[in-house]
Write a protein that holds these residues in place. Structure first.
Motif, PDB file in Angstrom:
ATOM      1  N   LYS A   1     -43.885 -11.607  35.806  1.00 32.41           N
ATOM      2  CA  LYS A   1     -44.032 -12.999  36.238  1.00 32.41           C
ATOM      3  C   LYS A   1     -45.340 -13.570  35.722  1.00 32.41           C
ATOM      4  CE  LYS A   1     -42.273 -16.415  38.649  1.00 32.41           C
ATOM      5  NZ  LYS A   1     -42.904 -17.463  37.817  1.00 32.41           N
ATOM      6  N   VAL A   2     -45.237 -14.750  35.132  1.00 25.83           N
ATOM      7  CA  VAL A   2     -46.392 -15.496  34.649  1.00 25.83           C
ATOM      8  C   VAL A   2     -46.207 -16.943  35.092  1.00 25.83           C
ATOM      9  CG1 VAL A   2     -46.776 -13.984  32.646  1.00 25.83           C
ATOM     10  CG2 VAL A   2     -45.272 -15.970  32.426  1.00 25.83           C
ATOM     11  N   PRO A   3     -47.240 -17.758  35.021  1.00 28.62           N
ATOM     12  CA  PRO A   3     -47.091 -19.156  35.432  1.00 28.62           C
ATOM     13  C   PRO A   3     -45.956 -19.859  34.696  1.00 28.62           C
ATOM     14  CG  PRO A   3     -49.406 -18.618  35.193  1.00 28.62           C
ATOM     15  CD  PRO A   3     -48.638 -17.429  34.688  1.00 28.62           C
ATOM     16  N   GLY A   4     -45.026 -20.427  35.439  1.00 24.41           N
ATOM     17  CA  GLY A   4     -43.927 -21.191  34.846  1.00 24.41           C
ATOM     18  C   GLY A   4     -42.738 -20.380  34.385  1.00 24.41           C
ATOM     19  N   GLY A   5     -42.839 -19.039  34.474  1.00 24.09           N
ATOM     20  CA  GLY A   5     -41.706 -18.250  33.997  1.00 24.09           C
ATOM     21  C   GLY A   5     -41.996 -16.771  33.945  1.00 24.09           C
ATOM     22  N   TRP A   6     -41.524 -16.139  32.852  1.00 27.62           N
ATOM     23  CA  TRP A   6     -41.589 -14.684  32.725  1.00 27.62           C
ATOM     24  C   TRP A   6     -41.921 -14.274  31.296  1.00 27.62           C
ATOM     25  CZ3 TRP A   6     -40.290 -11.754  37.124  1.00 27.62           C
ATOM     26  CH2 TRP A   6     -39.759 -12.500  38.187  1.00 27.62           C
ATOM     27  N   HIS A   7     -42.565 -13.131  31.167  1.00 20.32           N
ATOM     28  CA  HIS A   7     -42.761 -12.494  29.868  1.00 20.32           C
ATOM     29  C   HIS A   7     -41.865 -11.258  29.800  1.00 20.32           C
ATOM     30  CE1 HIS A   7     -46.931 -14.209  28.524  1.00 20.32           C
ATOM     31  NE2 HIS A   7     -45.912 -14.911  28.078  1.00 20.32           N
ATOM     32  N   LEU A   8     -41.096 -11.149  28.708  1.00 19.73           N
ATOM     33  CA  LEU A   8     -40.241  -9.985  28.498  1.00 19.73           C
ATOM     34  C   LEU A   8     -40.847  -9.106  27.413  1.00 19.73           C
ATOM     35  CD1 LEU A   8     -36.640 -11.548  28.525  1.00 19.73           C
ATOM     36  CD2 LEU A   8     -38.043 -10.775  30.448  1.00 19.73           C
ATOM     37  N   ASP A   9     -40.935  -7.805  27.702  1.00 13.06           N
ATOM     38  CA  ASP A   9     -41.463  -6.845  26.740  1.00 13.06           C
ATOM     39  C   ASP A   9     -40.560  -5.617  26.718  1.00 13.06           C
ATOM     40  OD1 ASP A   9     -44.377  -7.743  25.845  1.00 13.06           O
ATOM     41  OD2 ASP A   9     -44.176  -8.204  27.986  1.00 13.06           O
ATOM     42  N   GLY A  10     -40.157  -5.206  25.520  1.00 13.79           N
ATOM     43  CA  GLY A  10     -39.331  -4.013  25.419  1.00 13.79           C
ATOM     44  C   GLY A  10     -38.457  -4.021  24.182  1.00 13.79           C
ATOM     45  N   GLN A  11     -37.477  -3.113  24.186  1.00 13.86           N
ATOM     46  CA  GLN A  11     -36.572  -2.976  23.037  1.00 13.86           C
ATOM     47  C   GLN A  11     -35.134  -2.852  23.519  1.00 13.86           C
ATOM     48  OE1 GLN A  11     -37.869  -0.087  19.937  1.00 13.86           O
ATOM     49  NE2 GLN A  11     -39.659   0.241  21.242  1.00 13.86           N
ATOM     50  N   LYS A  12     -34.221  -3.376  22.719  1.00 17.59           N
ATOM     51  CA  LYS A  12     -32.789  -3.231  22.957  1.00 17.59           C
ATOM     52  C   LYS A  12     -32.149  -2.713  21.668  1.00 17.59           C
ATOM     53  CE  LYS A  12     -32.788  -4.939  27.152  1.00 17.59           C
ATOM     54  NZ  LYS A  12     -32.391  -4.131  28.322  1.00 17.59           N
ATOM     55  N   ARG A  13     -31.017  -2.018  21.799  1.00 20.46           N
ATOM     56  CA  ARG A  13     -30.360  -1.453  20.616  1.00 20.46           C
ATOM     57  C   ARG A  13     -28.843  -1.570  20.738  1.00 20.46           C
ATOM     58  NH1 ARG A  13     -31.226   1.412  16.098  1.00 20.46           N
ATOM     59  NH2 ARG A  13     -29.845   3.130  15.499  1.00 20.46           N
ATOM     60  N   TRP A  14     -28.196  -1.667  19.602  1.00 18.77           N
ATOM     61  CA  TRP A  14     -26.733  -1.767  19.490  1.00 18.77           C
ATOM     62  C   TRP A  14     -26.192  -3.095  20.013  1.00 18.77           C
ATOM     63  CZ3 TRP A  14     -24.875   1.270  16.110  1.00 18.77           C
ATOM     64  CH2 TRP A  14     -25.346   2.575  15.968  1.00 18.77           C
TER      65      TRP A  14
ATOM     66  N   ILE B   1     -36.495  -6.463  19.432  1.00 14.81           N
ATOM     67  CA  ILE B   1     -37.850  -6.221  19.930  1.00 14.81           C
ATOM     68  C   ILE B   1     -38.312  -7.473  20.666  1.00 14.81           C
ATOM     69  CG2 ILE B   1     -40.254  -5.790  19.304  1.00 14.81           C
ATOM     70  CD1 ILE B   1     -39.267  -4.189  16.919  1.00 14.81           C
ATOM     71  N   LEU B   2     -38.807  -7.282  21.888  1.00 18.76           N
ATOM     72  CA  LEU B   2     -39.328  -8.383  22.697  1.00 18.76           C
ATOM     73  C   LEU B   2     -40.812  -8.134  22.945  1.00 18.76           C
ATOM     74  CD1 LEU B   2     -36.347  -7.583  24.692  1.00 18.76           C
ATOM     75  CD2 LEU B   2     -36.652 -10.045  24.411  1.00 18.76           C
ATOM     76  N   ASN B   3     -41.626  -9.035  22.441  1.00 18.31           N
ATOM     77  CA  ASN B   3     -43.077  -8.904  22.573  1.00 18.31           C
ATOM     78  C   ASN B   3     -43.630 -10.153  23.255  1.00 18.31           C
ATOM     79  OD1 ASN B   3     -45.761  -8.207  22.345  1.00 18.31           O
ATOM     80  ND2 ASN B   3     -45.911  -8.662  20.150  1.00 18.31           N
TER      81      ASN B   3
END
Length: 376
Positions: free
Chosen positions: A130-143, A197-199
């Motif tokens: 959670k950050v001001p006004g929304g969200w930060h997504l960090d991580g990886q997805k595959r397939w 990739i989500l940074n």
């Protein structure tokens, strides 16, 4: 059902499936797919067709009968991305996203699987902070199917504060978002599966799917999509039967059509018997869901069983075509390859079997007992 309705066996190089061979997606076909009115399937309103689950499943099978990659493209877009918004989104989100998705003016994808978490998807590590006004997504997805060109990405992530699973709508081109195509697949080659990739991808609060707060919420979507996936092997098998039925009557050996030989007739009949049984399983699954009686074990058994029987059908089809059975020209080899990823996605045969086994025995066998360390 056994009367051939698909394309004739392909013999000329110019007739080969070029997009499948090149592992490219036929973007020019999207407007034609839109005219079929399949996107959104069972969703009512918002420009969606509002079909019964049975009708929607049969439509997916008929597309798979001609091309499995196109059926997967529709399934990811409709039964996963659109269904998630319909089942777990707010009214504002439904009105904002569903109409354009229903017309294929925009394309969706659905991102759950990660490099280290496939069957154990509920353990995913992509984080939502959670950050001001929304969200930060960090991580990886595959397939993730459609991910390299999707306009709307449904991302499942773990809330950094609550540790619960949440859902988010991410738009194409968001800063910090990168999707790269996975190369060298042997099946569903037209489907553009990608690594994501989500940074620190920012998602405004209005694009959080408030109806997703646990894996149980995600299972509402998977319950329906697993039924739809169970119909893909049915469609593939029907297409293979169509091709073999025509081929055996046209090709001659030893002065007679291949259809005149007893062994070939037995294989063709075995294929037809499997298909009829698969159709009944698929139909029963739909009726259980529509009556509110379907359990996770029902859906898992249906998907596991149809994909296993389809393996037998396409294997017999490859045998019946002899040497031509390994050429993409005749489409049976293509179907043979396309079935393999379907055998594994939406739960592998083994995992789906264990889901059903847990339901009928009351004992979960997913995680082996932890071995104690030897004192020696």
């Amino acid at each position: 059902m056994w009367r051939s309705r698909s394309l004739r066996p392909r013999r000329r190089r110019s007739s080969r499936p070029p997009y499948w061979e090149k592992a490219e997606f036929p973007f020019h076909a999207i407007p034609n797919l839109a005219t079929l009115g399949l996107a959104g399937g069972t969703i009512k309103g918002y420009g969606c067709p509002g079909l019964s689950l049975t009708a929607s499943a049969i439509c997916i099978a008929e597309v798979a009968r001609v091309d499995a990659s196109c059926s997967t493209f529709i399934l990811v877009h409709s039964s996963l991305a659109m269904s998630t918004i319909a089942l777990c989104g707010s009214e504002a989100q439904k009105h904002k996203y569903l109409p354009s998705l229903a017309q294929f003016k925009t394309v969706g994808c659905w991102a759950l699987t990660e490099p280290d978490y496939g069957s154990d998807a509920s353990s995913l590590r992509t984080a939502a902070t959670k950050v001001p006004g929304g969200w930060h997504l960090d991580g990886q997805k595959r397939w993730i199917g459609n991910s390299t060109f999707a306009d709307v990405l449904i991302i499942l992530a773990r809330n950094a504060d609550t540790n619960q699973l949440n859902g988010f709508i991410v738009k194409k081109g968001a800063p910090g978002l990168k999707a790269t195509k996975i190369e060298n697949k042997i099946g569903l080659r037209m489907v553009q599966n990608g690594d994501i990739i989500l940074n620190k991808v920012f998602v405004p609060e209005e694009d959080r799917l408030t109806g997703i707060n646990s894996f149980q919420d995600i299972n509402k979507v998977l319950a329906m999509s697993r039924i739809m996936v169970a119909w893909q092997p049915i469609g593939i098998s029907m297409g293979v039967f169509d091709m073999c039925h025509r081929y055996l009557k046209e090709r001659k050996q030893f002065g007679a059509p291949l259809a005149a030989f007893q062994l070939n007739q037995e294989k063709l009949v075995r294929m037809l018997g499997n298909i009829q049984a698969m159709l009944l399983i698929g139909w029963r699954l739909c009726k259980l869901y529509e009556s509110g009686k379907m359990t996770p074990g029902h859906a898992s058994l249906g998907k596991a069983w149809t994909s296993r029987k389809a393996r037998e059908v396409v294997s017999l089809g490859r045998e019946l075509l002899g040497g031509n059975g390994i050429l993409a020209d005749f489409l049976v080899a293509k179907a043979f390859c396309d079935l393999e990823p379907i055998f594994s996605y939406e739960g592998t045969y083994d995992i789906n079997s264990l889901v059903t086994g847990r339901e009928i025995t009351g004992i979960a066998s997913f995680k082996p007992a932890v071995l104690t360390k030897s004192r020696l």
